[in-house]
Design an enzyme around this catalytic site. Structure first.
Site, short mmCIF file in Angstrom:
data_model
loop_
_atom_site.label_atom_id
_atom_site.label_comp_id
_atom_site.label_asym_id
_atom_site.label_seq_id
_atom_site.Cartn_x
_atom_site.Cartn_y
_atom_site.Cartn_z
CG ASN A 9 -1.64 1.23 1.13
OD1 ASN A 9 -1.73 2.11 0.42
ND2 ASN A 9 -2.07 1.76 2.62
CD1 TRP A 10 3.44 1.18 -2.98
CD2 TRP A 10 3.41 2.39 -4.85
NE1 TRP A 10 4.08 0.59 -3.90
CE2 TRP A 10 4.25 1.51 -5.03
CE3 TRP A 10 3.32 3.62 -5.90
CZ2 TRP A 10 4.89 1.01 -6.37
CZ3 TRP A 10 3.95 2.97 -7.01
CH2 TRP A 10 4.80 2.20 -7.19
CE LYS A 11 0.26 3.56 4.97
NZ LYS A 11 -0.17 3.63 6.37
CG HIS A 95 -5.99 1.79 5.09
ND1 HIS A 95 -5.53 2.60 5.96
CD2 HIS A 95 -5.04 1.26 4.88
CE1 HIS A 95 -4.46 2.46 6.33
NE2 HIS A 95 -3.74 1.30 5.72
CD GLU A 97 -3.08 5.52 6.70
OE1 GLU A 97 -3.05 5.70 5.56
OE2 GLU A 97 -2.22 5.09 7.27
CD GLU A 167 -3.97 -2.60 7.27
OE1 GLU A 167 -2.82 -2.90 6.69
OE2 GLU A 167 -4.37 -1.48 7.06
N GLY A 173 2.09 2.13 10.90
CA GLY A 173 2.87 3.27 10.35
C GLY A 173 3.67 3.55 11.86
CB SER A 212 4.85 -1.61 11.90
OG SER A 212 4.55 -0.39 12.00
N GLY A 233 2.70 -1.26 4.25
CA GLY A 233 2.45 0.15 3.77
C GLY A 233 4.00 0.54 3.49
N GLY A 234 4.62 1.37 4.63
CA GLY A 234 5.97 2.00 4.69
C GLY A 234 7.03 1.00 3.95
C1 PEP Z 1 -0.77 -0.08 5.87
O1 PEP Z 1 -0.48 0.94 5.07
O2 PEP Z 1 -2.01 -0.71 5.55
C2 PEP Z 1 0.26 -0.46 6.88
C3 PEP Z 1 -0.04 -1.44 7.45
O3 PEP Z 1 0.97 0.64 6.96
P1 PEP Z 1 2.74 0.03 7.48
O4 PEP Z 1 3.06 -1.33 6.91
O5 PEP Z 1 3.60 1.35 7.35
O6 PEP Z 1 2.28 -0.14 8.93
#
Ligand code: PEP
Length: 251
Positions: A9-11, A95, A97, A167, A173, A212, A233-234
């Site tokens: 997930n590049w956000k 999600h 966010e 999640e 994040g 994470s 994500g990251g």
């Molecule tokens: C996400 O974007 O859904 C996520 C889990 O981010 P991260 O891996 O950065 O925690």
């Protein structure tokens, strides 16, 4: 055995030049064979680029959200049919966010899930509790309520071949990760909830962990019985890290 799935997930990150480098390195670094499917969910403007760079590769692409409406006067929105037009295989729905920052409700998330299905796109339904909810022992109640909100509208058959991502909000994040046992307990509860309606659908459901995930923790998380891969994500923006996570899913 369920196939593993790792989704990046590049956000709201990326630019054409960086994306090209990242996707080319990802495709050339992936092992030729294995039991892991890989996908990236990119920002809307880069769907065409993902399609042109990934079309002839094993990597799928998708979007990070979509409109619940089919078409019309919804300025700024993107429909499921538009995503299908760009070859999207997946769309993330619900999600945390989007729920927290853009006020997406369970009802909207359910409508987005259905809209994706109608267009032939696999929704990746995100569910998860906040830290306060975990600390007050509400994790399973929150997660099952988020799941039921979609099950009640879409029906269990809509989850056949589907994807749910657990999640925990407090792990996204933040560098904090659920322990493998904490994650497994919630994944097992999600599968049991689906199994109460349809055991075959539950057995085939891919349940991803997100929060994470890194190369260093992916192996022990993915080794859990009900964890079928990750929503990342990251770490999906760092190609060596993402490749190592895909490798960990392949074991
Ligand atoms: C996400 O974007 O859904 C996520 C889990 O981010 P991260 O891996 O950065 O925690």
């Amino acid at each position: 055995m369920r196939q593993k799935l790792v989704v990046g997930n590049w956000k709201m990150h990326g630019c054409s030049a960086d994306n090209r480098r990242l996707l080319q390195a990802l495709v050339s670094g992936l092992p030729a064979a294995g039991n892991t499917a890989v996908a990236v969910c990119v920002p809307f403007p880069y769907l065409a680029q993902a399609q042109s760079l990934l079309a002839a590769t094993p990597v799928s692409w998708g979007a990070q959200s979509l409109s619940e409406h089919a078409q019309g006067a919804y300025t700024g929105e993107v429909s499921a049919a538009m995503l299908a037009d760009f070859g999207c295989r997946y769309a993330i729905v619900g999600h945390s966010e989007r729920r927290a920052m853009y006020g997406e409700t369970d009802a909207q998330v359910a409508a987005k899930f259905v809209a994706a299905k109608v267009a032939g796109i696999t929704p990746i339904l995100c569910v998860g509790e906040t830290l306060a909810q975990r600390e007050s022992d509400e994790t399973l109640a929150v997660v099952t309520a988020q799941l039921d909100a979609v099950l009640d509208v879409a029906g269990v058959a809509a989850f056949a071949g589907g994807v749910v991502a657990y999640e925990p909000v407090w792990a996204i994040g933040t560098g904090l990760t659920a322990t493998p046992a904490q994650a497994q307990a919630v994944h097992a509860a999600i599968r049991a909830r689906i199994a109460a309606r349809d055991t075959a659908v539950a057995a085939g459901l891919q349940i991803l962990y997100g929060g994470s995930v890194k190369a260093q923790n992916a192996g022990e998380i993915f080794a859990q019985a009900d964890i079928d891969g990750g929503l990342v994500g990251g770490a999906s923006l760092v190609v060596d890290e993402f490749l190592a996570i895909c490798q960990a899913a392949n074991r």
